[in-house]
Design an enzyme around this catalytic site. Structure first.
Site, mmCIF file in Angstrom:
data_model
loop_
_atom_site.group_PDB
_atom_site.id
_atom_site.type_symbol
_atom_site.label_atom_id
_atom_site.label_comp_id
_atom_site.label_asym_id
_atom_site.label_seq_id
_atom_site.Cartn_x
_atom_site.Cartn_y
_atom_site.Cartn_z
ATOM 1 N N SER A 1 -5.387 -2.423 5.299
ATOM 2 C CA SER A 1 -6.803 -2.047 5.246
ATOM 3 C C SER A 1 -7.026 -1.074 4.095
ATOM 4 C CB SER A 1 -7.223 -1.355 6.552
ATOM 5 O OG SER A 1 -8.541 -0.851 6.444
ATOM 6 N N ASP B 1 0.268 -8.859 1.595
ATOM 7 C CA ASP B 1 -0.755 -7.969 1.037
ATOM 8 C C ASP B 1 -1.661 -8.783 0.128
ATOM 9 O OD1 ASP B 1 -2.023 -5.679 -0.378
ATOM 10 O OD2 ASP B 1 -0.424 -4.532 0.590
ATOM 11 N N TYR C 1 -15.066 1.482 8.436
ATOM 12 C CA TYR C 1 -13.653 1.809 8.681
ATOM 13 C C TYR C 1 -13.458 2.238 10.138
ATOM 14 C CZ TYR C 1 -9.056 3.932 7.666
ATOM 15 O OH TYR C 1 -7.717 4.263 7.636
ATOM 16 N N GLY D 1 0.823 -1.209 0.000
ATOM 17 C CA GLY D 1 0.000 0.000 0.000
ATOM 18 C C GLY D 1 0.855 1.256 0.000
ATOM 19 N N LYS E 1 -11.593 -0.007 13.008
ATOM 20 C CA LYS E 1 -10.329 0.485 13.565
ATOM 21 C C LYS E 1 -10.449 0.577 15.090
ATOM 22 C CE LYS E 1 -7.509 1.324 10.008
ATOM 23 N NZ LYS E 1 -6.240 0.581 9.829
ATOM 24 N N ASP F 1 -4.404 -12.755 2.364
ATOM 25 C CA ASP F 1 -5.431 -11.961 3.026
ATOM 26 C C ASP F 1 -5.251 -12.138 4.540
ATOM 27 O OD1 ASP F 1 -7.746 -11.066 4.211
ATOM 28 O OD2 ASP F 1 -9.114 -12.102 2.835
#
Ligand code: UDP
Length: 316
Positions: free
Chosen positions: A76, A32, A151, A11, A155, A57
């Protein structure tokens, strides 16, 4: 040689972290599943003998023979812009699971391997904050079932899970809350404000401000962020700590549009579109704790960071 596992290593921030850890002399295992990231981000060092890429995953158990000294969990989706194919709004279940099951699986791995662990949480845990700047002690103002909740709430779960492992198993883990970060290797179709505005400005398309542009964010250049992430993992006295990482230089979105227009020397017009649901009005980190515990603060001024980011987007 010590080994660091970076979940989400392909990412935006993760790939910069992998590169920096390789330079520091670590063996790096990048994990990833590439749903919102890209292998292009790790192309420069994919052949480095100290680098290993595992397409996996993190919500599933990871069988791994290597000793692992450090686990960084950055895996994420992270963009709230539903127009972007990479947005967490378009991967709601994957996002919920990456930060809940994914965090749990990586915590189990850290416990098994005796690794130090770092969970990347987010300024989104503060929701649409009613206090500014936000300190770590602020509990936030989050809509528990709104469009961003997949999200924000996952988190928050990830934070709770991390602290449970610290308390129950004495795991050496810490939490960082990352505020808006920008720089090279952001995906051009990521849908975040900096990449959107730069792409629009470079291609002479209208620069799309959502809402009136008076909402604020505080933008941190990625090189500064990586130094903060490493400090949170490697400095003494960070076990069980929650630390904001970001640049307190607060700007309105309209200011950002003008700065990017000027930096790209663009003739794009600035347009105003409907504001997304639950879009926070203000965001600015209080980084007193990071300064004190990590001796860290961002150094790159916004004008310089935007210039470097524009150079990158001109090349891709
Ligand atoms: N934004 C915008 N135009 C865009 C993308 C984003 O005006 O093309 C706004 C967005 O509504 C928000 C701010 O810029 O108020 C920052 O958005 P971003 O998605 O980058 O991050 P976050 O909302 O997670 O801070």
């Amino acid at each position: 040689m010590q080994t660091a596992l970076v979940a989400g290593g392909a990412g935006f921030i993760g790939s910069h972290l992998c590169e920096s850890l390789l330079k520091d002399g670590f063996k790096v295992i990048c994990v990833d599943n590439l749903i919102t990231s890209s292998k292009d981000n790790i192309q420069e060092f994919i052949d480095n003998p100290n680098f290993k890429f595992i397409e996996h995953d993190v919500t599933k158990p990871l069988e791994i023979d290597d000793e692992i000294d450090f686990i960084f969990h950055l895996a994420s989706p992270a963009s709230p812009n539903k127009k972007s194919p990479r947005s967490y709004i378009n991967f709601p279940i994957e996002t919920l699971l990456a930060n809940s099951f994914g965090t749990y699986e990586l915590l189990l791995l850290a416990k098994k391997k005796g690794s130090k662990f770092l969970f990347t949480s987010t300024s989104e845990v503060y929701g649409d904050p009613q206090v500014s700047p936000q300190t770590e002690a602020y509990f936030g103002n989050v809509n528990p079932n709104g469009i961003r909740s997949v999200y924000d709430e996952s988190k928050r779960f990830g934070e709770a899970a991390t602290m449970a492992f610290v308390r129950k198993f004495n795991l050496d883990a810490r939490i960082i809350r990352i505020f808006n970060t920008y720089g090279p290797k952001m995906q051009s179709d990521d849908g975040r404000v900096v990449s959107d505005f730069i792409m629009q400005a470079l291609h002479g398309k209208p620069i799309t401000i959502f809402g009136d542009g008076k909402q604020t964010r505080s933008f941190c250049y990625v090189d500064d962020m990586v130094l903060g992430v490493k400090a949170a993992m490697f400095k003494e006295n960070t076990k069980g700590q929650v630390i904001n990482l970001g640049n307190p230089d607060e700007r309105t979105i309209l200011e950002m549009a003008n700065l990017i227009k000027k930096t790209t020397d663009s003739s794009s017009e600035i347009t105003f579109e409907e504001c997304p649901e639950d879009d926070p009005k203000r965001r600015k980190p209080d980084i007193s704790k990071a300064k004190e515990v990590l001796a860290w603060e961002p150094k790159v001024p916004i004008e310089e960071g935007i210039k470097k980011t524009v150079e990158y987007f001109k090349r891709v």
